[in-house]
Design an enzyme around this catalytic site. Structure first.
Site, short mmCIF file in Angstrom:
data_model
loop_
_atom_site.label_atom_id
_atom_site.label_comp_id
_atom_site.label_asym_id
_atom_site.label_seq_id
_atom_site.Cartn_x
_atom_site.Cartn_y
_atom_site.Cartn_z
CE LYS A 110 44.07 -10.30 96.26
NZ LYS A 110 44.30 -11.29 97.25
CE LYS A 189 35.28 -8.65 98.78
NZ LYS A 189 36.41 -8.55 98.97
CE LYS A 192 42.93 -4.97 103.18
NZ LYS A 192 41.96 -5.68 104.08
#
Ligand code: ADP
Ligand code: TRP
Length: 321
Positions: A110, A189, A192
């Site tokens: 992230k 993958k 979002k």
């Protein structure tokens, strides 16, 4: 067996969420003791817009209910309706070595994507451990990406059990290898955050547009194609039984198959599969008070289940004096 999992209320739902986690959760309610919650505290690590979080929470509830979660057969609540989880999270923090969190891929990924590395994001796995341990969960169905977080929860539970005796149940992840990672439009993958998803509840036109964006190789129509390397096939097979999958595989291998045609079939399959759920979702969202009542009842049930473990851990740690 007690089965528990949560989903963040951030953004729309995609096929990865459904096949990777929700579908299995909903099936569990028939034979196991199912605990399912909306992880709105976790969503705060990437969402500061309060209105969006509140709306997302209602939508996440409607999604689960529309897809078949039955609040009579399960315990279904919103994470922040049980602040006990924050107390437990703090207690667990004191048994969480920094190195354990520093090794978490999800944190590193992230940050690499540009999300600010704040404390919430770093401490995220501890809160997740609290979600799991608070309810003495045996089994936690998640996608493969959450496996490491489960290991963190297990490590923390073992440390505490070591110190205070057998307090926490050690949870097992439940990862269905056949759908462990649902690929996105580009083969990575589905997520979002990669903008490569096929969403569940879209208008027909928007859904078609997403499906048509699936990346394919330039093999000419007449030549045989490898289904195992094709993103369309990998997504399509989620909707097919073994026989149907084999039939599609044969069409690939025979040659003469146009990717455009398969995309159109896939689009129709997705639309038909989710249409009844979409209708239920709309009905639910038009009666938000009903959703709030369901969630309030769920929170009460969840609080009742959590009370015993909180009493024990407060006593053991000396918070109860
Ligand atoms: P996203 O990656 O889109 O942000 P989340 O992290 O909110 O998705 O995931 C919610 C749940 O859905 C988790 O249990 C996660 O493991 C599962 N999941 C998400 N994407 C996939 C995928 N592509 N394949 C399988 N499971 C997935
Ligand atoms: N971190 C999970 C996700 O992003 C959501 C989650 C929060 C969760 N707490 C949990 C999943 C506890 C399973 C158990 O998908």
């Amino acid at each position: 067996m007690r089965v528990l999992s949560g989903i963040q209320p951030s953004g729309s739902l995609h096929l990865g969420n459904y096949f990777g986690m929700m579908k299995k959760m909903i099936e569990y309610q028939e034979n196991e003791e199912l605990f399912c919650f909306i992880a709105n505290y976790h969503a705060q690590t990437s969402l500061s817009d309060g209105k969006a979080l509140a709306r997302g929470t209602m939508e996440a509830a409607a999604n689960f209910l529309a897809l078949g979660l039955d609040p009579e057969k399960s315990t279904f609540w919103v994470q922040s309706d049980l602040p006990e989880v924050q107390e437990l999270s703090w207690i667990l923090s004191n048994f969480t070595p920094m190195g354990l969190l520093e090794r978490c891929h999800s944190y590193k990924d992230k940050v690499a994507q540009g999300i600010k590395p704040n404390h919430g994001l770093f401490a995220y796995p501890v809160l997740m451990a609290a979600d799991i341990l608070l309810f003495q969960s045996d089994i936690v169905p998640v996608g493969k990406d959450q496996k490491q977080h489960l290991e963190v929860a297990r490590d923390i539970a073992l440390k505490i059990n070591n110190e205070y005796g057998e307090i926490f149940t050690i949870p097992e992840p439940d990862i269905d290898e056949s759908v462990a990672t649902v690929p996105g439009l580009d083969g990575r993958k589905m997520s979002k955050s990669y903008g490569n998803s096929i969403d569940l509840f879209l208008e027909e036109k928007a859904l078609r547009k997403q499906v048509m964006r699936i990346v394919t190789d330039p093999t000419p129509v007449e030549e045989p194609k490898d289904p195992d390397k094709c993103n369309i096939f990998q997504i399509y097979r989620l909707f097919l039984d073994k026989e149907q999958e084999d039939a599609l595989r044969r069409r690939y291998l025979a040659g003469g198959l146009s990717y455009g045609v398969v995309k159109q079939e896939l689009f129709e399959t997705i639309r038909e599969f989710f249409a009844p759920f979409a209708k239920r979702r709309e009905d639910l969202l038009s009666d938000q008070e009903k959703i709030r009542t369901i969630l309030a009842n769920g929170a009460e049930k969840a609080r009742h289940s959590a009370a015993k473990i909180m009493r024990r851990i407060r006593k053991k740690t000396g918070l109860a004096y």
